[in-house]
Design an enzyme around this catalytic site. Sequence first.
Site, PDB file in Angstrom:
ATOM      1  N   SER A 255     -18.591  74.865   4.040  1.00 57.25           N
ATOM      2  CA  SER A 255     -19.957  74.122   4.262  1.00 57.25           C
ATOM      3  C   SER A 255     -20.904  75.302   4.604  1.00 57.25           C
ATOM      4  O   SER A 255     -20.600  76.272   5.027  1.00 57.25           O
ATOM      5  CB  SER A 255     -19.815  73.058   5.437  1.00 57.25           C
ATOM      6  OG  SER A 255     -19.452  73.526   6.607  1.00 57.25           O
TER       7      SER A 255
ATOM      8  N   ASP B 146     -19.394  73.317  -0.195  1.00 56.22           N
ATOM      9  CA  ASP B 146     -19.570  71.869   0.148  1.00 56.22           C
ATOM     10  C   ASP B 146     -20.973  71.684   0.602  1.00 56.22           C
ATOM     11  O   ASP B 146     -21.451  72.448   1.482  1.00 56.22           O
ATOM     12  CB  ASP B 146     -18.629  71.678   1.211  1.00 56.22           C
ATOM     13  CG  ASP B 146     -18.364  70.110   1.512  1.00 56.22           C
ATOM     14  OD1 ASP B 146     -18.694  69.330   0.758  1.00 56.22           O
ATOM     15  OD2 ASP B 146     -18.055  69.703   2.932  1.00 56.22           O
ATOM     16  N   HIS B 147     -21.570  70.796  -0.207  1.00 59.29           N
ATOM     17  CA  HIS B 147     -22.895  70.548   0.165  1.00 59.29           C
ATOM     18  C   HIS B 147     -23.748  71.393   0.137  1.00 59.29           C
ATOM     19  O   HIS B 147     -24.771  71.797   1.223  1.00 59.29           O
ATOM     20  CB  HIS B 147     -22.901  69.703   1.607  1.00 59.29           C
ATOM     21  CG  HIS B 147     -22.519  68.436   1.668  1.00 59.29           C
ATOM     22  ND1 HIS B 147     -23.003  67.253   1.101  1.00 59.29           N
ATOM     23  CD2 HIS B 147     -21.498  67.912   2.214  1.00 59.29           C
ATOM     24  CE1 HIS B 147     -22.072  66.250   1.314  1.00 59.29           C
ATOM     25  NE2 HIS B 147     -20.985  66.721   1.852  1.00 59.29           N
TER      26      HIS B 147
ATOM     27  N   HIS C 142     -16.694  61.737  -1.004  1.00 64.31           N
ATOM     28  CA  HIS C 142     -17.286  62.520   0.336  1.00 64.31           C
ATOM     29  C   HIS C 142     -16.823  61.273   1.326  1.00 64.31           C
ATOM     30  O   HIS C 142     -16.800  60.116   1.151  1.00 64.31           O
ATOM     31  CB  HIS C 142     -18.569  62.672   0.486  1.00 64.31           C
ATOM     32  CG  HIS C 142     -18.721  63.951  -0.354  1.00 64.31           C
ATOM     33  ND1 HIS C 142     -19.020  65.139   0.099  1.00 64.31           N
ATOM     34  CD2 HIS C 142     -18.822  64.166  -1.567  1.00 64.31           C
ATOM     35  CE1 HIS C 142     -19.180  66.181  -0.794  1.00 64.31           C
ATOM     36  NE2 HIS C 142     -19.112  65.713  -1.823  1.00 64.31           N
ATOM     37  N   GLY C 143     -16.689  61.769   2.823  1.00 64.93           N
ATOM     38  CA  GLY C 143     -16.612  60.868   3.766  1.00 64.93           C
ATOM     39  C   GLY C 143     -15.295  60.313   3.978  1.00 64.93           C
ATOM     40  O   GLY C 143     -15.283  58.994   4.137  1.00 64.93           O
TER      41      GLY C 143
ATOM     42  N   SER D 153     -12.201  60.528   5.526  1.00 68.65           N
ATOM     43  CA  SER D 153     -11.324  60.424   6.698  1.00 68.65           C
ATOM     44  C   SER D 153     -11.163  59.168   7.218  1.00 68.65           C
ATOM     45  O   SER D 153     -12.130  58.116   6.698  1.00 68.65           O
ATOM     46  CB  SER D 153     -12.097  61.431   7.739  1.00 68.65           C
ATOM     47  OG  SER D 153     -11.635  62.830   7.656  1.00 68.65           O
TER      48      SER D 153
ATOM     49  N   ASN E  88     -12.701  64.298  -0.098  1.00 68.30           N
ATOM     50  CA  ASN E  88     -12.961  65.200   0.832  1.00 68.30           C
ATOM     51  C   ASN E  88     -12.515  64.771   2.220  1.00 68.30           C
ATOM     52  O   ASN E  88     -12.918  63.622   2.806  1.00 68.30           O
ATOM     53  CB  ASN E  88     -14.797  65.433   0.900  1.00 68.30           C
ATOM     54  CG  ASN E  88     -15.090  66.271  -0.272  1.00 68.30           C
ATOM     55  OD1 ASN E  88     -14.293  66.290  -1.385  1.00 68.30           O
ATOM     56  ND2 ASN E  88     -16.296  66.708  -0.196  1.00 68.30           N
TER      57      ASN E  88
ATOM     58  N   ASP F  83     -12.435  66.242   6.147  1.00 72.90           N
ATOM     59  CA  ASP F  83     -12.782  67.134   7.372  1.00 72.90           C
ATOM     60  C   ASP F  83     -12.233  66.528   8.642  1.00 72.90           C
ATOM     61  O   ASP F  83     -11.582  67.137   9.322  1.00 72.90           O
ATOM     62  CB  ASP F  83     -14.046  67.704   7.122  1.00 72.90           C
ATOM     63  CG  ASP F  83     -14.375  68.724   8.011  1.00 72.90           C
ATOM     64  OD1 ASP F  83     -13.476  69.349   8.646  1.00 72.90           O
ATOM     65  OD2 ASP F  83     -15.470  69.169   8.226  1.00 72.90           O
TER      66      ASP F  83
HETATM   67  P1  13P Z   1     -15.013  63.339   6.678  1.00 71.87           P
HETATM   68  O1  13P Z   1     -16.125  63.505   7.700  1.00 71.87           O
HETATM   69  O2  13P Z   1     -14.890  61.737   6.473  1.00 71.87           O
HETATM   70  O3  13P Z   1     -13.930  64.281   6.883  1.00 71.87           O
HETATM   71  O4  13P Z   1     -15.926  63.738   5.316  1.00 71.87           O
HETATM   72  C1  13P Z   1     -15.848  65.132   4.918  1.00 71.87           C
HETATM   73  C2  13P Z   1     -16.610  65.468   3.849  1.00 71.87           C
HETATM   74  O5  13P Z   1     -17.157  64.669   3.047  1.00 71.87           O
HETATM   75  C3  13P Z   1     -16.960  66.723   3.478  1.00 71.87           C
HETATM   76  O6  13P Z   1     -17.924  67.036   2.412  1.00 71.87           O
HETATM   77  O1  G3H Z   2     -19.589  67.118   5.013  1.00 72.05           O
HETATM   78  C1  G3H Z   2     -19.765  67.706   6.353  1.00 72.05           C
HETATM   79  C2  G3H Z   2     -18.516  68.349   6.135  1.00 72.05           C
HETATM   80  O2  G3H Z   2     -17.516  67.765   7.333  1.00 72.05           O
HETATM   81  C3  G3H Z   2     -18.682  69.774   7.037  1.00 72.05           C
HETATM   82  O3  G3H Z   2     -19.214  69.701   8.196  1.00 72.05           O
HETATM   83  O4  G3H Z   2     -21.247  70.910   8.244  1.00 72.05           O
HETATM   84  O5  G3H Z   2     -20.114  70.477  10.308  1.00 72.05           O
HETATM   85  O6  G3H Z   2     -19.494  72.196   8.516  1.00 72.05           O
HETATM   86  P1  G3H Z   2     -19.930  71.031   8.856  1.00 72.05           P
HETATM   87 ZN    ZN Z   3     -19.308  65.479   2.197  1.00 73.72          ZN
END
Ligand code: 13P
Ligand code: G3H
Ligand code: ZN
Length: 309
Positions: A50, A82-83, A211-212, A214, A254, A256
């Site tokens: 990221s 990422d993003h 994404h998201g 977790s 994804n 994280d």
């Molecule tokens: P989580 O916060 O659900 O792990 O999502 C991570 C993510 O989408 C990173 O781009």
């Molecule tokens: O999408 C977000 C990821 O979990 C990355 O998080 O921007 O804190 O590195 P971060």
């Molecule tokens: Zn994301």
Amino acid sequence: MALVTTKEMFAKALKSDYAVGAFNVNNMEIIQGIVDAAKAENAPLILQVSAGARKYARSAYLMKLVEAAIIDSGLDIALHLDHGEDFEICKKCVDDGFTSVMIDGSKHEFKENIEITKRVVEYAHAHGVVVEAELGKLAGIEDNINVDARSATFTIPEEAAEFVEKTGVDSLAIAIGTSHGAYKFKGEPYLDYERLKEIHKLIPDTPLVLHGASSVLTEFVDKCNAYGGDIPGAQGVPEEMIREATKYGICKVNIDTDLRLAMTAEVRKFIAENPKEFDPRKYLAPGRDAIQAMVQHKIKNVLNASNQR
Ligand code: 13P
Ligand code: G3H
Ligand code: ZN
């Protein structure tokens, strides 16, 4: 063994009901834990970085660590931004040697998102790099109260088809109810599978990205809290719901937050139980092991991606 794009990984995943894990990396221990897990599970792997990770670890360090991981593991690995929030950061990562970039134009209007994405696609493709874009907005917990307001931010299937056609993007992140972080739902978790199926039906050849994803497993939140943490009321997407999504075109998932929780729980536990220790290796090693165990669990039990390399 090399840095590879996601092209072949996704082509294969699209034909089957498993997804490739995309795990966020920020330092050596996280990279080692994830890569050792993918090797043990013989699974395809995307490491993603990221803007925050680039700021924290600095790009050159992350590039070299990923190169080292490839040499050490003998795996093919995709390195993904990422993003990416604008053309400039995507260009920088293409120039640095990333094999995949995400241009996240989801905060823009539909037409503007198309324009920005198209520009990134043109540059990336000319350099052999693939592009992920995002359409729709990931719901935050505050949107959870009102279901109508929430679904207004979800990806509209017809727009997804038009977006892919007009941009030539390689994969598409969609919004169907997930959100980032440890606080995804206040009430019952909900994913809009009907919307996902409709999107997949309209663009069957486009790998979709979740994404998201977790799950914010209670065991790890509780362990953090038991050793001095304060993470009340955290809730993620149940793992069986992620597994279900991989059946309808989701090729990249994804993760994280679950890695952060796993590592933090073990580091907290070690430090709390060993007040006399002050060698960082002593607490980072169990943190790294926790990352490996979590990633193996995800690959095997959630993504169904063991032995798909
Ligand atoms: P989580 O916060 O659900 O792990 O999502 C991570 C993510 O989408 C990173 O781009
Ligand atoms: O999408 C977000 C990821 O979990 C990355 O998080 O921007 O804190 O590195 P971060
Ligand atoms: Zn994301």
